[in-house]
Enzyme design. Structure first.
Site, PDB file in Angstrom:
ATOM      1  N   LEU A 251       0.907  -1.104  -0.067  1.00  0.00           N
ATOM      2  CA  LEU A 251      -0.026   0.178   0.017  1.00  0.00           C
ATOM      3  C   LEU A 251       0.876   1.217   0.070  1.00  0.00           C
ATOM      4  O   LEU A 251       0.444   2.304  -0.647  1.00  0.00           O
ATOM      5  CB  LEU A 251      -0.872  -0.160   1.320  1.00  0.00           C
ATOM      6  CG  LEU A 251      -1.782   1.184   1.315  1.00  0.00           C
ATOM      7  CD1 LEU A 251      -2.926   1.222   0.025  1.00  0.00           C
ATOM      8  CD2 LEU A 251      -2.661   1.116   2.534  1.00  0.00           C
ATOM      9  N   TYR A 252       2.072   1.203   0.716  1.00  0.00           N
ATOM     10  CA  TYR A 252       2.893   2.358   0.828  1.00  0.00           C
ATOM     11  C   TYR A 252       3.254   2.536  -0.804  1.00  0.00           C
ATOM     12  O   TYR A 252       3.210   3.784  -1.117  1.00  0.00           O
ATOM     13  CB  TYR A 252       4.149   1.831   1.646  1.00  0.00           C
ATOM     14  CG  TYR A 252       5.426   3.024   1.453  1.00  0.00           C
ATOM     15  CD1 TYR A 252       5.106   4.117   1.874  1.00  0.00           C
ATOM     16  CD2 TYR A 252       6.431   2.671   0.514  1.00  0.00           C
ATOM     17  CE1 TYR A 252       6.224   5.109   1.577  1.00  0.00           C
ATOM     18  CE2 TYR A 252       7.422   3.509   0.432  1.00  0.00           C
ATOM     19  CZ  TYR A 252       7.396   4.717   1.100  1.00  0.00           C
ATOM     20  OH  TYR A 252       8.335   5.711   0.868  1.00  0.00           O
ATOM     21  N   ALA A 253       3.617   1.509  -1.409  1.00  0.00           N
ATOM     22  CA  ALA A 253       4.132   1.931  -2.887  1.00  0.00           C
ATOM     23  C   ALA A 253       2.891   2.462  -3.683  1.00  0.00           C
ATOM     24  O   ALA A 253       3.246   3.284  -4.747  1.00  0.00           O
ATOM     25  CB  ALA A 253       4.653   0.454  -3.373  1.00  0.00           C
ATOM     26  N   THR A 255       0.380   4.393  -2.819  1.00  0.00           N
ATOM     27  CA  THR A 255       0.185   5.682  -2.406  1.00  0.00           C
ATOM     28  C   THR A 255       1.235   6.555  -2.891  1.00  0.00           C
ATOM     29  O   THR A 255       0.966   7.672  -3.419  1.00  0.00           O
ATOM     30  CB  THR A 255       0.237   6.043  -0.867  1.00  0.00           C
ATOM     31  OG1 THR A 255       1.348   5.575  -0.363  1.00  0.00           O
ATOM     32  CG2 THR A 255      -0.992   5.299  -0.028  1.00  0.00           C
TER      33      THR A 255
END
Length: 443
Positions: A251-253, A255
Site C-alpha cells: 500500500l505504501y508503494a 500511495t
C-alpha cells in the site's frame, strides 16, 4: 417531628373522632410543609445547575484563552501564532546569499528532511520546516533533530500538511520560491497495521499541499519524495524511470505511485513545476529506527537476535543502499534545476517542467553483507534468525539506474556501504551514549 403518614392517618384503628376544623388545619399544614420542602429542593437543584453551567462556561473561556495564548506565544512548535511567530518564520525564511531560494520543507524533523534543511541553511538559503511529530517511531528522536535544526536557526512549525489554514498562513507570511515535500507515512510493513495513515499523509496530505501551491502567487516549484517502492514487482534490473510502475507490492508503494499521478495532474492543469525523487533505501546518521540497519545495530549491541529474511530458493535479499549525504546532494540539485512554475493564482500560463529521477547508489548489497559490516564496526557478532521473506509488501531486491539523474542533475553518489555504515555507527554510539560507557535502554 411526626412523619407525614402519621399526620394523615390515625395511629390507632377506630379512633376517628376528629374535629373538622382541626382536620383541615392539619391537612393544610402538611401540604404546605411538603410543598415548601419540595420547592426548596428544586431551588437548590436549580442553583447547583446554574453554578455548574457557570463553571463550565468559565472553564471553556479559560481553555480557549490558554489555547490562544499558546498559539500566539509559541516558539513555533505548536501551531499558528501571532506576531512573534510570524517574525520567527520570516527570520528563518530569510535568504542570505545571492540568487538564493526560500524553501518550505515538509517533514523537516524527519531523517531526510533534517539533512536537507541543514544543507540549504548552511549555504545561505531561507528554510522553514513543518512536521507533525507523529509517533510512528520514537518522537524523541524527531525532537532531537528539531533541536539540531534550532541550533542552526531553522524554524520548525509543529503542524500537519492536511491543515489548510496552517499552510495558507505560512504562504501568507512568506512567498516561498520552492517546496521540498518530504512529509509522508513511511514504511512498507506498517501499512498492514494502519493503512488509513498512508492515505491521510501520502495522498490527502499531498493534495492539500498542492492545492495551496497552485493557488499561491507566485507559485513555488515543488520537489517531492516518491520512492523506489513504485517499481513493485518489476523484475527488470536496474530499475529505470521509464520502467513499468503499475504493479505495486504494498500500500505504501501504491500511495507513492498515486502521488506521481496526482502531481502530474497539477503540473498539467495548473502549471506547477514538479520533480519527483525515487529514493533507494536511504541510511546514515539520524536515521529511522524502523529501518533494518538501525534495528540490527540496536539488537546486536543489546545481545538480542536479529531476523534476516531470504527470498525464494534461499536467495539473499539485496538493497541499493544510498547514503544520506548523496541523497541530499540529489535533493538540492533538484531544487536548483527545477525551473519555474508557470501558473498564477491557480491558472496555468504555459508548460512547466515535470520530472522524475532515481536517486540510488547503483551498487546493491545483500542483507547478510550489511550484517557483516555492522558486526565489524560494532566489534560484536550478531545472533541471527534466517527466515523466508513473508508476503508483507517487501521486494527481493532494488537496483537504481541513475543515468538520467547523472545527466540532468549532475548526481554522482560517492559513499559506499562500508564507509556509510562506519559513519552511522559512530553517530549511533555517540547519540545513545555508548562512547561514554553508558548504554541506554532503547524503545
Amino acid at each position: 417531628m411526626p412523619q407525614l403518614d402519621e399526620q394523615l392517618f390515625p395511629s390507632t384503628p377506630g379512633k376517628i373522632k376528629i374535629e373538622r376544623a382541626h382536620h383541615h388545619y392539619t391537612m393544610n399544614r402538611a401540604v404546605h410543609r411538603c410543598f415548601t420542602s419540595t420547592s426548596t429542593i428544586f431551588l437548590w437543584a436549580l442553583f447547583l445547575v446554574a453554578l455548574m453551567a457557570s463553571y463550565m462556561s468559565i472553564q471553556s473561556f479559560v481553555d480557549s484563552g490558554s489555547r490562544y495564548l499558546h498559539h500566539t506565544t509559541s516558539r513555533g512548535h505548536g501551531g499558528i501564532g501571532g506576531l512573534l511567530w510570524e517574525k520567527q518564520i520570516r527570520s528563518s525564511a530569510q535568504i542570505r546569499r545571492s540568487n538564493g531560494i526560500s524553501v518550505l520543507v515538509t517533514g523537516a524533523a524527519g531523517f531526510v528532511g533534517t539533512h536537507v534543511s541543514l544543507a540549504l541553511k548552511k549555504r545561505g538559503d531561507g528554510v522553514v520546516g513543518v512536521d507533525n511529530f507523529n509517533d510512528y517511531y520514537d518522537p524523541s528522536l524527531k525532537k532531537a533533530r528539531r533541536g539540531l535544526l534550532d541550533s542552526h536557526n531553522v524554524f520548525v512549525v509543529e503542524g500537519d500538511i492536511n491543515d489548510r489554514q496552517l499552510l495558507a498562513k505560512l504562504f501568507d507570511v512568506v512567498a516561498f520560491t520552492h517546496v521540498m515535500h518530504l512529509a509522508a507515512q513511511a514504511g512498507v510493513r506498517y501499512a498492514m497495521e494502519n493503512p488509513h495513515s498512508y492515505v491521510h499523509s501520502n495522498v490527502a496530505g499531498l493534495v492539500t499541499l498542492l492545492e495551496q501551491c497552485k493557488s499561491a502567487d507566485p507559485q513555488p516549484a515543488v520537489v517531492w519524495a516518491s520512492s523506489s517502492s513504485v517499481y513493485g514487482l518489476n523484475d527488470k534490473s536496474p530499475f529505470s524511470e521509464s520502467d513499468r510502475t503499475d504493479q505495486p507490492a504494498s500500500l505504501y508503494a501504491a500511495t507513492k505511485k498515486a502521488g506521481e499521478a496526482i502531481t502530474h495532474t497539477y503540473n498539467h492543469i495548473y502549471g506547477l513545476s514538479i520533480t519527483g525523487l525515487r529514493f533507494f533505501t536511504v541510511y546514515g546518521p539520524w536515521g529511522r529506527p524502523d529501518m533494518a540497519y538501525f534495528s540490527f545495530t540496536r539488537n546486536i549491541l543489546q545481545g538480542k537476535p536479529i531476523t534476516v529474511y531470504r527470498g525464494k530458493n534461499r536467495v539473499d535479499l539485496a538493497r541499493d543502499f544510498t547514503y544520506i549525504d548523496d541523497i541530499v546532494k540529489g535533493c538540492v540539485a533538484s531544487l536548483d534545476t527545477s525551473g519555474k512554475s508557470t501558473g498564477s493564482g491557480g491558472k496555468k500560463r504555459g508548460a512547466a517542467p515535470y520530472r522524475i529521477f532515481n536517486l540510488g547508489n547503483t551498487s546493491p548489497v545483500t542483507v547478510p553483507t550489511l550484517v557483516s559490516i555492522l558486526e565489524k564496526n560494532l566489534k560484536k557478532k550478531a545472533k541471527k534468525y534466517v527466515l523466508e521473506m513473508p508476503g508483507n509488501g517487501d521486494v527481493p531486491f532494488t537496483h537504481a539506474n541513475i543515468s538520467l539523474a547523472r545527466r540532468k542533475l549532475g548526481y554522482k553518489p560517492t559513499t559506499d556501504l562500508p564507509t556509510g555504515l562506519r559513519k552511522f555507527v559512530k553517530w549511533y554510539l555517540s547519540y545513545y551514549g555508548y562512547d561514554q560507557g553508558k548504554p541506554v535502554n532503547f524503545k
